[in-house]
Write a protein that holds these residues in place. Structure first.
Motif, PDB file in Angstrom:
ATOM      1  N   MET A 193       0.830  -1.207   0.000  1.00 32.69           N
ATOM      2  CA  MET A 193       0.000   0.000   0.000  1.00 32.69           C
ATOM      3  C   MET A 193       0.865   1.258   0.000  1.00 32.69           C
ATOM      4  SD  MET A 193      -2.932  -1.119   2.700  1.00 32.69           S
ATOM      5  CE  MET A 193      -1.858  -2.024   3.797  1.00 32.69           C
ATOM      6  N   TRP A 194       0.400   2.261  -0.704  1.00 30.18           N
ATOM      7  CA  TRP A 194       1.088   3.557  -0.796  1.00 30.18           C
ATOM      8  C   TRP A 194       0.248   4.590  -0.069  1.00 30.18           C
ATOM      9  CZ3 TRP A 194       5.097   6.536  -1.860  1.00 30.18           C
ATOM     10  CH2 TRP A 194       4.975   7.796  -2.456  1.00 30.18           C
ATOM     11  N   VAL A 195       0.812   5.187   0.954  1.00 30.46           N
ATOM     12  CA  VAL A 195       0.079   6.257   1.625  1.00 30.46           C
ATOM     13  C   VAL A 195       0.565   7.568   1.013  1.00 30.46           C
ATOM     14  CG1 VAL A 195      -0.543   7.330   3.804  1.00 30.46           C
ATOM     15  CG2 VAL A 195      -0.258   4.855   3.691  1.00 30.46           C
ATOM     16  N   SER A 196      -0.175   7.970  -0.001  1.00 32.66           N
ATOM     17  CA  SER A 196       0.172   9.125  -0.831  1.00 32.66           C
ATOM     18  C   SER A 196      -0.050  10.433  -0.084  1.00 32.66           C
ATOM     19  CB  SER A 196      -0.754   9.057  -2.053  1.00 32.66           C
ATOM     20  OG  SER A 196      -1.063  10.318  -2.578  1.00 32.66           O
ATOM     21  N   SER A 197       0.871  11.382  -0.267  1.00 28.75           N
ATOM     22  CA  SER A 197       0.627  12.702   0.343  1.00 28.75           C
ATOM     23  C   SER A 197      -0.538  13.378  -0.369  1.00 28.75           C
ATOM     24  CB  SER A 197       1.876  13.577   0.276  1.00 28.75           C
ATOM     25  OG  SER A 197       2.169  13.921  -1.058  1.00 28.75           O
ATOM     26  N   LEU A 198      -0.619  13.167  -1.687  1.00 27.56           N
ATOM     27  CA  LEU A 198      -1.680  13.808  -2.469  1.00 27.56           C
ATOM     28  C   LEU A 198      -3.063  13.311  -2.034  1.00 27.56           C
ATOM     29  CD1 LEU A 198      -2.612  15.574  -4.873  1.00 27.56           C
ATOM     30  CD2 LEU A 198      -2.185  13.623  -6.362  1.00 27.56           C
ATOM     31  N   CYS A 199      -3.215  11.990  -1.928  1.00 20.49           N
ATOM     32  CA  CYS A 199      -4.546  11.454  -1.625  1.00 20.49           C
ATOM     33  C   CYS A 199      -4.893  11.587  -0.149  1.00 20.49           C
ATOM     34  CB  CYS A 199      -4.650  10.007  -2.095  1.00 20.49           C
ATOM     35  SG  CYS A 199      -4.452   9.894  -3.869  1.00 20.49           S
ATOM     36  N   LEU A 234       5.317   4.774   2.741  1.00 21.46           N
ATOM     37  CA  LEU A 234       4.800   6.115   3.021  1.00 21.46           C
ATOM     38  C   LEU A 234       5.436   7.121   2.081  1.00 21.46           C
ATOM     39  CD1 LEU A 234       3.207   8.158   4.811  1.00 21.46           C
ATOM     40  CD2 LEU A 234       5.286   8.356   6.177  1.00 21.46           C
ATOM     41  N   ASP A 235       4.589   7.967   1.527  1.00 24.37           N
ATOM     42  CA  ASP A 235       5.073   9.124   0.785  1.00 24.37           C
ATOM     43  C   ASP A 235       5.481  10.151   1.842  1.00 24.37           C
ATOM     44  OD1 ASP A 235       5.355  11.457  -0.628  1.00 24.37           O
ATOM     45  OD2 ASP A 235       3.406  11.334  -1.639  1.00 24.37           O
ATOM     46  N   GLY A 236       6.778  10.326   2.034  1.00 29.26           N
ATOM     47  CA  GLY A 236       7.264  11.206   3.100  1.00 29.26           C
ATOM     48  C   GLY A 236       7.519  12.620   2.620  1.00 29.26           C
ATOM     49  N   LYS A 270       5.248  21.329  -3.822  1.00 30.51           N
ATOM     50  CA  LYS A 270       3.935  21.173  -4.464  1.00 30.51           C
ATOM     51  C   LYS A 270       3.939  19.823  -5.173  1.00 30.51           C
ATOM     52  CE  LYS A 270       2.573  25.850  -4.402  1.00 30.51           C
ATOM     53  NZ  LYS A 270       3.171  26.938  -5.166  1.00 30.51           N
ATOM     54  N   ASN A 271       2.766  19.338  -5.496  1.00 29.65           N
ATOM     55  CA  ASN A 271       2.679  18.017  -6.118  1.00 29.65           C
ATOM     56  C   ASN A 271       3.392  17.991  -7.470  1.00 29.65           C
ATOM     57  OD1 ASN A 271       1.013  15.991  -7.993  1.00 29.65           O
ATOM     58  ND2 ASN A 271       1.121  15.269  -5.891  1.00 29.65           N
ATOM     59  N   SER A 272       4.087  16.879  -7.741  1.00 29.92           N
ATOM     60  CA  SER A 272       4.904  16.748  -8.957  1.00 29.92           C
ATOM     61  C   SER A 272       4.077  16.811 -10.226  1.00 29.92           C
ATOM     62  CB  SER A 272       5.640  15.417  -8.946  1.00 29.92           C
ATOM     63  OG  SER A 272       6.434  15.339  -7.814  1.00 29.92           O
ATOM     64  N   LEU A 273       2.784  16.474 -10.124  1.00 33.01           N
ATOM     65  CA  LEU A 273       1.978  16.451 -11.341  1.00 33.01           C
ATOM     66  C   LEU A 273       1.797  17.863 -11.918  1.00 33.01           C
ATOM     67  CD1 LEU A 273      -0.512  13.656 -10.209  1.00 33.01           C
ATOM     68  CD2 LEU A 273       1.527  13.411 -11.631  1.00 33.01           C
ATOM     69  N   PHE A 274       2.124  18.906 -11.114  1.00 38.26           N
ATOM     70  CA  PHE A 274       2.137  20.281 -11.632  1.00 38.26           C
ATOM     71  C   PHE A 274       3.396  20.551 -12.465  1.00 38.26           C
ATOM     72  CE2 PHE A 274      -0.570  21.164  -7.778  1.00 38.26           C
ATOM     73  CZ  PHE A 274      -1.696  21.574  -8.481  1.00 38.26           C
ATOM     74  N   ALA A 308      14.959   7.169  -2.057  1.00 40.56           N
ATOM     75  CA  ALA A 308      15.163   8.559  -2.486  1.00 40.56           C
ATOM     76  C   ALA A 308      14.467   8.789  -3.820  1.00 40.56           C
ATOM     77  CB  ALA A 308      16.650   8.833  -2.619  1.00 40.56           C
ATOM     78  N   ARG A 309      13.677   9.847  -3.855  1.00 45.86           N
ATOM     79  CA  ARG A 309      12.897  10.159  -5.068  1.00 45.86           C
ATOM     80  C   ARG A 309      13.528  11.346  -5.777  1.00 45.86           C
ATOM     81  NH1 ARG A 309       6.473  11.630  -4.743  1.00 45.86           N
ATOM     82  NH2 ARG A 309       6.350  13.121  -6.466  1.00 45.86           N
ATOM     83  N   CYS A 310      13.779  11.137  -7.056  1.00 48.44           N
ATOM     84  CA  CYS A 310      14.470  12.151  -7.830  1.00 48.44           C
ATOM     85  C   CYS A 310      13.476  12.891  -8.719  1.00 48.44           C
ATOM     86  CB  CYS A 310      15.551  11.476  -8.668  1.00 48.44           C
ATOM     87  SG  CYS A 310      16.371  12.637  -9.747  1.00 48.44           S
ATOM     88  N   ILE A 339      12.085   7.202  -9.538  1.00 53.65           N
ATOM     89  CA  ILE A 339      12.246   8.175 -10.614  1.00 53.65           C
ATOM     90  C   ILE A 339      10.855   8.520 -11.131  1.00 53.65           C
ATOM     91  CG2 ILE A 339      12.700   6.352 -12.350  1.00 53.65           C
ATOM     92  CD1 ILE A 339      14.300   9.875 -12.302  1.00 53.65           C
ATOM     93  N   HIS A 340      10.596   9.832 -11.255  1.00 53.66           N
ATOM     94  CA  HIS A 340       9.243  10.248 -11.606  1.00 53.66           C
ATOM     95  C   HIS A 340       9.253  11.051 -12.902  1.00 53.66           C
ATOM     96  CE1 HIS A 340       5.136  10.295 -10.802  1.00 53.66           C
ATOM     97  NE2 HIS A 340       5.020  11.331  -9.999  1.00 53.66           N
ATOM     98  N   SER A 341       8.133  10.998 -13.602  1.00 54.11           N
ATOM     99  CA  SER A 341       7.993  11.734 -14.863  1.00 54.11           C
ATOM    100  C   SER A 341       6.523  12.057 -15.018  1.00 54.11           C
ATOM    101  CB  SER A 341       8.453  10.836 -16.015  1.00 54.11           C
ATOM    102  OG  SER A 341       7.943  11.303 -17.251  1.00 54.11           O
ATOM    103  N   TYR A 390       0.442   2.538  -8.006  1.00 54.15           N
ATOM    104  CA  TYR A 390      -0.763   3.181  -8.554  1.00 54.15           C
ATOM    105  C   TYR A 390      -1.175   4.204  -7.495  1.00 54.15           C
ATOM    106  CZ  TYR A 390      -0.504  -0.659 -11.827  1.00 54.15           C
ATOM    107  OH  TYR A 390      -0.061  -1.537 -12.783  1.00 54.15           O
ATOM    108  N   ALA A 391      -0.745   5.456  -7.714  1.00 53.66           N
ATOM    109  CA  ALA A 391      -0.672   6.405  -6.602  1.00 53.66           C
ATOM    110  C   ALA A 391      -1.963   7.138  -6.278  1.00 53.66           C
ATOM    111  CB  ALA A 391       0.435   7.424  -6.889  1.00 53.66           C
ATOM    112  N   ASN A 392      -2.895   7.204  -7.207  1.00 50.51           N
ATOM    113  CA  ASN A 392      -4.058   8.051  -6.916  1.00 50.51           C
ATOM    114  C   ASN A 392      -5.360   7.587  -7.580  1.00 50.51           C
ATOM    115  OD1 ASN A 392      -3.793   8.887  -9.665  1.00 50.51           O
ATOM    116  ND2 ASN A 392      -2.261  10.382  -9.022  1.00 50.51           N
TER     117      ASN A 392
HETATM  118  C1  SPV Z   1       1.642  11.235  -4.235  1.00 44.47           C
HETATM  119  O1  SPV Z   1       0.892  10.282  -4.514  1.00 44.47           O
HETATM  120  O2  SPV Z   1       1.404  12.030  -3.338  1.00 44.47           O
HETATM  121  C2  SPV Z   1       2.892  11.401  -4.976  1.00 44.47           C
HETATM  122  C3  SPV Z   1       3.014  10.828  -6.313  1.00 44.47           C
HETATM  123  O3  SPV Z   1       3.774  12.062  -4.476  1.00 44.47           O
HETATM  124  S1  SPV Z   1       2.614  12.095  -7.411  1.00 44.47           S
HETATM  125  O4  SPV Z   1       1.318  12.614  -7.053  1.00 44.47           O
HETATM  126  O5  SPV Z   1       2.609  11.519  -8.742  1.00 44.47           O
HETATM  127  O6  SPV Z   1       3.642  13.136  -7.311  1.00 44.47           O
END
Ligand code: SPV
Ligand code: MG
Length: 434
Positions: A193-199, A234-236, A270-274, A308-310, A339-341, A390-392
């Motif tokens: 499980m991923w505890v997302s900061s966004l969600c 955990l998304d730290g 801020k969230n990376s998706l921006f 570590a997230r780059c 690694i994120h994109s 699958y983050a969100n």
């Molecule tokens: C999150 O799920 O909070 C993340 C991943 O950090 S992302 O939203 O893609 O940046």
């Protein structure tokens, strides 16, 4: 001639149910017990509380058992080919057409009939003592010392660790309990499980800017932990101040979180998706490495992972910058890299993974395929990815469903029109353990 009888054990603790099956099987012929391997058990059922070796030894010690073997696949094909049992014995609990294992049974029946083998099904005994053992096994999996190390165990077992976002007890239960039958008849489920900061922030109606503090994040984690057993990543966020991060590492480790992922940003995250639409500052390599090293020195067990997230690709700083940073983070002690994109085309992610893997064959790679969503898990694994998050998607599925119901209640001034879209509560509560 004595018949060859086969039965497979897929739970870790031997109980009355197994003894019954073996006793009945022994009346039919010479019994071989198969022990379902760890890799198959985590797809079929859950993570075993005893090792393969312990399970094999326990089966071997049972009266009436002539041989034991490791069954490496939940389908019986290899076993049928090598052992050619005349009879396979199983409880009748898998014969309901809505049972997830029904496809496995059907597949087995086809293969058995091809050579004249037989399936004998014994009535499944619903025994409170057996149910208690099952509940205790689950409790044990949820204990911090067992749950914490499970991510490292899964990294060894799985081609790719499939991880789904959870931000509440209920979403945790969905992640924990969703099981599907694949086209080939095998079962599948999520691993972690991923505890997302966004969600987590969104569920609280707040922006994803490290506003939801660690106490609140811990509350969410505790809600999830109370009702689940799967490991938690955990998304730290940025990890905050190093002085705070080291403290948080110990807390997370103590409560049984398996990994924290921290990103190389600084200032107001801020969230990376921006992407580059918002002002974002990347932390210096040196300072981020110091944070990683301090975190690694703070932890007390070898189980916990700091990943570590780059953000170099998100911030369009280029491939070389991403690789330079990730190499440095690994040297600083990171147990994995993410690694994120936000490109739809996975090319830059795959180039990164190929180049990173060419020089580092072991450090786990994590990706979050939200934007590049056409790529499959096995394609990612082929490029060396170890964890797919699958983050969100659960949050994004729930919001439009809730909004459309809210709108229609207002439009119609009654609930009839929305009813067909609603799940009966009777069905929802099947997720919840009493
Ligand atoms: C999150 O799920 O909070 C993340 C991943 O950090 S992302 O939203 O893609 O940046
Ligand atoms: Mg986040």
């Amino acid at each position: 001639m004595t018949k060859r009888v086969y039965t497979c054990f897929c739970t870790a603790t031997i109980h009355k149910g197994h003894l019954n099956i073996v006793a009945r099987a022994a009346e039919l012929g010479e019994v071989t017990v198969g022990v379902l391997s760890d890799a198959a058990a985590i797809r079929y059922n859950r993570f075993p509380v005893a090792s393969e070796a312990e399970r094999l030894a326990a089966a071997k010690a049972l009266p009436g058992v002539a041989h034991v073997v490791l069954q490496r696949d939940m389908l019986y094909d290899d076993i049928l080919e090598t052992l050619r049992p005349d009879i396979v014995v199983h409880g009748d609990n898998w014969s309901r057409s809505d049972a997830p294992e029904f496809a496995i049974r059907r597949h087995l029946l086809e293969r058995l009939s091809a050579y004249g083998g037989e399936l004998v099904e014994l009535p499944y005994t619903h025994d409170p003592a057996v149910e208690k053992i099952d509940a205790l096994d689950r409790e044990r999996l949820a204990m911090p010392e067992f749950r914490r190390k499970r991510l490292r165990q899964l990294l060894k077992l799985c081609p790719i660790v499939k991880t789904l976002e959870a931000h509440s007890g209920l979403t945790g239960l969905i992640t924990e309990k969703t099981v599907v039958t694949q086209a080939d008849g095998r079962l599948d489920q999520f691993d972690a499980m991923w505890v997302s900061s966004l969600c987590d922030s969104t569920a609280k109606g707040k922006p994803d800017i490290e506003l939801v503090d660690m106490s609140s994040r811990l509350r969410t984690i505790d809600d999830i932990m109370e009702v689940t057993t799967k490991p938690i990543i955990l998304d730290g966020d940025t990890g905050g101040l190093t002085e705070h991060f080291v403290y948080n590492v110990r807390t997370l480790e103590r409560i049984g979180v398996s990994a924290v992922i921290i990103e190389d940003k600084t200032g107001l995250k801020k969230n990376s998706l921006f992407g580059t639409e918002v002002e974002q500052t990347q932390e210096s390599i040196e300072r981020f490495c110091e944070k990683i090293t301090a975190g690694k020195q703070a932890q007390r067990t070898d189980d916990f992972m700091i990943i570590a997230r780059c953000e170099s690709l998100i911030l369009e700083r280029g491939m070389e910058d991403a690789l330079t940073r990730c190499r440095a983070y690994v040297r600083a002690g990171a147990d994995g890299i993410m690694i994120h994109s936000r490109k739809k085309d996975p090319a830059e992610i795959l180039t990164f993974c190929d180049r990173f893997r060419a020089e580092d064959s072991t450090t786990p790679i994590v990706v979050v395929p939200t934007a590049f969503n056409a790529i499959t898990e096995s394609e990612l694994a082929a490029h060396g990815v170890n964890i797919c998050i699958y983050a969100n998607q659960l949050t994004r599925a729930a919001v439009p469903a809730m909004q459309s119901v809210a709108t229609d209640l207002l439009k119609h001034h009654r609930a009839l029109e929305v009813d067909a879209r609603l799940m009966p509560f009777k069905q929802i509560i099947t997720l919840i353990d009493a």
